[in-house]
Design a protein around this motif. Structure first.
Motif, PDB file in Angstrom:
ATOM      1  N   GLY A  39       2.857  13.197 -22.296  1.00 37.82           N
ATOM      2  CA  GLY A  39       2.506  13.624 -20.958  1.00 37.82           C
ATOM      3  C   GLY A  39       3.522  13.198 -19.916  1.00 37.82           C
ATOM      4  N   VAL A  40       3.107  13.212 -18.663  1.00 38.63           N
ATOM      5  CA  VAL A  40       3.969  12.876 -17.538  1.00 38.63           C
ATOM      6  C   VAL A  40       3.321  11.738 -16.769  1.00 38.63           C
ATOM      7  N   THR A  41       4.125  10.761 -16.375  1.00 41.86           N
ATOM      8  CA  THR A  41       3.616   9.632 -15.593  1.00 41.86           C
ATOM      9  C   THR A  41       4.273   9.633 -14.221  1.00 41.86           C
ATOM     10  N   ILE A  42       3.423   9.527 -13.193  1.00 40.60           N
ATOM     11  CA  ILE A  42       3.922   9.452 -11.814  1.00 40.60           C
ATOM     12  C   ILE A  42       3.490   8.102 -11.241  1.00 40.60           C
ATOM     13  N   ASN A  43       4.472   7.317 -10.815  1.00 43.01           N
ATOM     14  CA  ASN A  43       4.190   6.012 -10.222  1.00 43.01           C
ATOM     15  C   ASN A  43       4.532   6.037  -8.732  1.00 43.01           C
ATOM     16  N   PHE A  44       3.557   5.673  -7.907  1.00 46.94           N
ATOM     17  CA  PHE A  44       3.803   5.448  -6.487  1.00 46.94           C
ATOM     18  C   PHE A  44       3.933   3.942  -6.294  1.00 46.94           C
ATOM     19  N   ASP A  45       5.152   3.481  -6.065  1.00 47.40           N
ATOM     20  CA  ASP A  45       5.392   2.056  -5.809  1.00 47.40           C
ATOM     21  C   ASP A  45       5.742   1.913  -4.333  1.00 47.40           C
ATOM     22  N   ILE A  46       4.714   1.707  -3.534  1.00 43.12           N
ATOM     23  CA  ILE A  46       4.857   1.668  -2.084  1.00 43.12           C
ATOM     24  C   ILE A  46       4.647   0.235  -1.607  1.00 43.12           C
ATOM     25  N   THR A  47       5.743  -0.392  -1.225  1.00 44.92           N
ATOM     26  CA  THR A  47       5.680  -1.785  -0.776  1.00 44.92           C
ATOM     27  C   THR A  47       5.281  -1.886   0.685  1.00 44.92           C
ATOM     28  N   LEU A  48       5.799  -0.980   1.508  1.00 49.41           N
ATOM     29  CA  LEU A  48       5.437  -0.941   2.928  1.00 49.41           C
ATOM     30  C   LEU A  48       5.310   0.507   3.352  1.00 49.41           C
ATOM     31  N   GLN A  49       4.157   0.861   3.874  1.00 47.52           N
ATOM     32  CA  GLN A  49       3.941   2.242   4.293  1.00 47.52           C
ATOM     33  C   GLN A  49       4.897   2.617   5.428  1.00 47.52           C
ATOM     34  N   ARG A  50       5.317   3.847   5.393  1.00 51.27           N
ATOM     35  CA  ARG A  50       6.332   4.313   6.344  1.00 51.27           C
ATOM     36  C   ARG A  50       5.877   4.141   7.796  1.00 51.27           C
ATOM     37  N   ASN A  51       4.621   4.416   8.061  1.00 55.31           N
ATOM     38  CA  ASN A  51       4.126   4.291   9.438  1.00 55.31           C
ATOM     39  C   ASN A  51       4.187   2.844   9.917  1.00 55.31           C
ATOM     40  N   GLU A  52       3.888   1.904   9.012  1.00 59.28           N
ATOM     41  CA  GLU A  52       4.003   0.489   9.372  1.00 59.28           C
ATOM     42  C   GLU A  52       5.464   0.126   9.642  1.00 59.28           C
ATOM     43  N   PHE A  53       6.347   0.661   8.814  1.00 56.09           N
ATOM     44  CA  PHE A  53       7.774   0.420   9.012  1.00 56.09           C
ATOM     45  C   PHE A  53       8.230   0.912  10.387  1.00 56.09           C
ATOM     46  N   LYS A  54       7.828   2.118  10.751  1.00 59.00           N
ATOM     47  CA  LYS A  54       8.262   2.687  12.026  1.00 59.00           C
ATOM     48  C   LYS A  54       7.748   1.861  13.199  1.00 59.00           C
ATOM     49  N   LYS A  55       6.525   1.353  13.077  1.00 59.30           N
ATOM     50  CA  LYS A  55       5.956   0.550  14.158  1.00 59.30           C
ATOM     51  C   LYS A  55       6.750  -0.743  14.349  1.00 59.30           C
ATOM     52  N   ILE A  56       7.038  -1.439  13.237  1.00 58.71           N
ATOM     53  CA  ILE A  56       7.779  -2.699  13.331  1.00 58.71           C
ATOM     54  C   ILE A  56       9.233  -2.441  13.702  1.00 58.71           C
ATOM     55  N   ASP A  57       9.797  -1.371  13.174  1.00 63.64           N
ATOM     56  CA  ASP A  57      11.191  -1.024  13.492  1.00 63.64           C
ATOM     57  C   ASP A  57      11.349  -0.768  14.989  1.00 63.64           C
ATOM     58  N   GLY A  58      10.329  -0.161  15.591  1.00 57.98           N
ATOM     59  CA  GLY A  58      10.386   0.058  17.031  1.00 57.98           C
ATOM     60  C   GLY A  58      10.434  -1.244  17.804  1.00 57.98           C
ATOM     61  N   LEU A  59       9.656  -2.224  17.366  1.00 56.18           N
ATOM     62  CA  LEU A  59       9.669  -3.532  18.029  1.00 56.18           C
ATOM     63  C   LEU A  59      11.033  -4.197  17.897  1.00 56.18           C
ATOM     64  N   LEU A  60      11.645  -4.054  16.711  1.00 54.57           N
ATOM     65  CA  LEU A  60      12.966  -4.645  16.490  1.00 54.57           C
ATOM     66  C   LEU A  60      14.030  -3.967  17.330  1.00 54.57           C
ATOM     67  N   ASN A  61      13.981  -2.643  17.398  1.00 50.79           N
ATOM     68  CA  ASN A  61      14.979  -1.910  18.181  1.00 50.79           C
ATOM     69  C   ASN A  61      14.892  -2.264  19.659  1.00 50.79           C
ATOM     70  N   ARG A  62      13.661  -2.467  20.139  1.00 48.46           N
ATOM     71  CA  ARG A  62      13.470  -2.797  21.560  1.00 48.46           C
ATOM     72  C   ARG A  62      13.556  -4.309  21.803  1.00 48.46           C
TER      73      ARG A  62
END
Length: 788
Positions: A39-62
């Motif tokens: 068969g086929v195996t699909i793995n989602f290995d998500i360490t940090l959700q993109r929306n969380e990244f964008k929120k924190i990245d905004g704080l860092l940029n500012r």
């Protein structure tokens, strides 16, 4: 010689791979084409959700956060179950400034969130990787499939043939790492592609060098591993769950035994997520079903369908019908005398089969082994749709919620009475690449290519599923509706049966030993009790019918009277306030203005009083030949003070440029709109309380053929789960002091009294994921005349 810019690849990918499920679909099919054994195996290995990244990245940029706080915030947001958690953590923790943290944060986010698709197929050699995978639109598979079609036997050697599946990875992420190896090779090949390079405007395709490298295997394996990073979407567990339930579960044929279906395994951060399978017990409780096949034998096509109807809406035994048409019938039915599609397509379309199960959702009840009524309805909704499968794999977008490929909903809207719609069906149609070579996917996976065979294919299914089944249901309903229970007839029948039973008992008594006397007395007493029960039941039914009718009439008038009484009170209070303001003032400009206000209020009062006549029981039965548009405009004008007071913007956004003259029972139409507006007003206010900047709106569209009113607001909407409940008597989600639960129930009955229907449209609002649109269908003028 043409030159191709690099960004053409990105444009091609976005056009041909239009959704996430299509991207996964193409990659999954490639694995099965590679003959994967496990068969086929699909793995989602998500360490940090993109929306969380964008929120924190905004704080860092500012630079609105300290280094220590930023690191702590990032670490807290990381999913510790991810296999990349430690790498992500180590990469950012040693940052010595906000600038270095900002840079490391972006790199970690791109590298340590991945989607991996792996299989144990035959894999690719370095030559195959360079000559096939890196060639868009390869012809190798197409040649093999054409050979199989010419042989007209067996199954298709491949599910895909266009050579565009590799573009799917760019839909999911900007970076690809592909590792592959064949069974006998001691090496594995690695190919890496940064799709962001292709976005450079002036770069030509041949200026981007992509080359696979080979290295020795660390362990024995074969197949393909596709790792996608620098993900473009925000992946959450909830989103993956929804993707699985709504899409992946239907990617392969859910009607097949789960043990025989192609194996697909999905994991979220090392946790396996099960893929739902369809419970066939649900199909056994459908209210109607059909199984059909289209075949060509000795150059002659025929169609055979078997219909079973368990419940057509009236009391009746199970009815069955066999629908069989030969080539001549099919010519007349599907092609016609104008020959707008070729006769040859009746043969070249090839063999296919289908099965459909129809549910009257209102009558769907609890099912043993599935659950209560709510669970059964939710399950039917989950699997609703008529899906198309080729060689066991889904053909998109057929069967999706917003796809009406057989025009079931369009035809349902055209019917003023009994009708079928796609949400009521669970079904499948099976075709094959070898058996139906002319039924080909469009390149963008948005359905079949339009040709004569495709047109014929659609006509066959529409005729058998929509038209024929609808006719059969109607015929059953017509056959048995006049045989519904008649109280007077039952009373006569019961008395007659009692007399016959008494006579039989007397005759039996004369032939039986006296010791059996007690038995006969019990039997006779039972007959007396049954006759008495029948008499009481008759009285009870009559009482319930009368009470129900009176309740509906009085509740309708009561609700409308309350609305009018409220407006009368407001008008009187405003008049009193105006008179108080004028007290002790000379007749002046102020007084004249005040009197104008008072006159306006009195005119409003008069208008409301005039409404009382058409809503009376006698008055509301009278129909007049009126312009539907003008009546609706008058109704909206009647409610104008409410709209102004609640700051609701009400508009007829679309209407014909001509009158719609028809017999109208004005009072009933007033009641329908009063209840719709009352509900809108309440829920718009609820949303306004939640969102201060919210601007309440009601929009109305009026159509002429057939007369139809589309009514929607931008309030909170109605949840899909409550779609069927809102028309039920006494169901309400309003606060207790306003809770009656009769408004929409009465509005629906009033619409039916007019010969029309009021229902919720299935369209789900993208913003709220809820239902906002009511549709009031009115009959054509002739039908309403007959209703009178």
């Amino acid at each position: 010689m043409f030159k191709v810019s690099a960004r053409t690849i990105l444009e091609l990918g976005s056009e041909l791979i239009s959704s996430d499920i299509i991207a996964f679909y193409e990659l999954i099919k490639n694995s099965f084409d590679a003959q994967t054994k496990n068969g086929v195996t699909i793995n989602f290995d998500i360490t940090l959700q993109r929306n969380e990244f964008k929120k924190i990245d905004g704080l860092l940029n500012r630079k609105e956060i300290s280094l220590e706080s930023a690191i702590e915030l990032i670490v807290t947001a990381l999913d510790k179950n991810s296999i990349y958690y430690k790498e992500y953590f180590e990469f950012i923790k040693n940052s010595n400034s906000l600038d270095s943290l900002n840079e490391n944060f972006k790199i970690a986010q791109n590298n340590f969130n991945r989607i991996t698709i792996s299989d144990t197929g035959v894999g690719m050699s370095p030559d195959q990787l360079n000559e096939n995978f890196l060639v868009i639109g390869t012809s190798s598979r197409k040649k093999d499939i054409d050979i199989a079609i010419s042989a007209k036997s067996g199954t298709s050697p491949y599910l895909g043939e266009k050579g565009i599946g590799r573009l799917s990875v760019m839909r999911l992420g900007n970076y690809l790492r592909l590792t592959t190896s064949t069974e006998k090779s001691q090496e594995e090949s690695v190919l890496e592609i940064d799709w962001e390079k292709f976005s450079q405007l002036d770069l030509m395709l041949d200026q981007i060098e992509i080359k696979a490298i080979s290295k020795n295997k660390e362990k024995e394996w074969h197949g393909c591993i596709i790792e996608i990073s620098n993900l473009t979407e925000n992946w959450t567990r909830k989103r993956v769950d929804e993707l699985i339930e709504l899409e992946v579960a239907k990617l392969t044929d859910p009607f097949e035994d789960v043990r025989k279906r192609p194996k697909i395994f999905i994991h979220w951060n090392r946790i396996r997520i099960s893929i739902p399978s369809m419970n066939r017990k649900l199909l056994e409780h459908s209210h109607a079903e059909l199984r059909g096949s289209y075949s060509v034998e000795n150059g002659k096509p025929y169609i055979k369908c078997h219909y079973i109807v368990r419940d057509a809406g009236v009391e009746h035994p199970i009815e069955e019908d066999i629908y069989y048409l030969t080539d001549v019938d099919l010519h007349g039915l599907l092609v016609g005398d104008k020959l707008n599609i070729s006769l040859e397509s009746l043969i070249s379309i090839g063999d296919f089969n289908f099965e459909c199960y129809w549910f009257n959702r209102q009558k769907l009840k609890a099912i043993d082994g599935i659950g209560n009524q709510k669970t059964a309805r939710e399950l039917q909704k989950q699997w609703s749709g008529i899906f198309l499968f080729r060689d066991g794999f889904r053909v998109f977008p057929y069967g999706e919620d917003d796809d009406d490929w057989l025009s079931l909903d369009r035809k349902a809207l055209a019917h003023s009475g009994y009708s079928l719609n796609k949400a009521q069906f669970i079904g499948r149609v099976n075709i094959s690449r070898i058996g139906n070579p002319q039924l080909i996917d469009q390149t963008n996976r948005e359905g079949l290519r339009i040709n004569d065979e495709q047109k014929l294919f659609i006509r066959i299914l529409r005729n058998t599923i929509q038209e024929r089944l609808l006719q059969f249901l109607k015929s059953i309903k017509k056959q048995y509706k006049d045989k519904k229970i008649n109280i007077e007839t039952i009373e006569t029948d019961v008395n007659s049966l009692k007399k016959r039973a008494d006579d039989a008992v007397k005759q039996l008594r004369s032939h039986i030993d006296p010791e059996g006397k007690e038995f006969f007395e019990d039997l006779q007493q039972t007959l007396f009790q049954y006759a008495d029960f029948s008499k009481n039941a008759k009285l009870k039914i009559e009482s319930v019918e009368n009470d129900s009718l009176m309740m509906t009439e009085l509740a309708g008038i009561g609700l409308m009277s309350e609305i009018i009484a409220h407006e009368l009170a407001r008008t009187a209070e405003n008049a009193l306030d105006t008179l108080n303001d004028l007290k002790n003032k000379e007749v002046s400009v102020d007084i004249r203005k005040g009197l104008e206000v008072l006159r306006g209020e009195m005119n409003s009062l008069s208008k409301r009083l005039r409404v009382l006549d058409p809503i009376s029981i006698a008055g509301r039965q009278r129909s007049e030949n009126l312009d539907l548009i003008e009546v609706i405009e008058d109704i909206l004008d009647l409610h104008k003070p409410q709209f102004i007071r609640h700051k609701i913007d009400v508009q007829i956004i679309e209407k014909p440029n001509h009158k719609i003259m028809m017999p109208i029972v004005k009072g009933i139409l007033i009641q329908i709109f009063a209840n719709l507006i009352s509900n809108s007003k309440y829920w718009l206010k609820i949303k306004k309380d939640r969102i201060i900047s919210f601007s309440p709106k009601i929009e109305i569209i009026i159509e002429s053929s057939p007369p139809t009113v589309i009514y929607r607001d931008n309030g909170t909407g109605i949840s899909v789960e409550n779609k069927d409940r809102i028309f039920k008597a006494f169901f309400s989600l309003k606060e207790e002091s306003k809770r009656r639960g009769l408004g929409l129930h009465i509005a629906k009955e009033n619409a039916e009294y007019l010969g029309g229907k009021l229902y919720l449209d299935n369209e789900i609002n993208e913003e709220t994921s809820r239902l906002h649109t009511f549709i009031l269908e009115l009959p054509e003028a002739g039908n309403l005349e007959n209703k009178k």
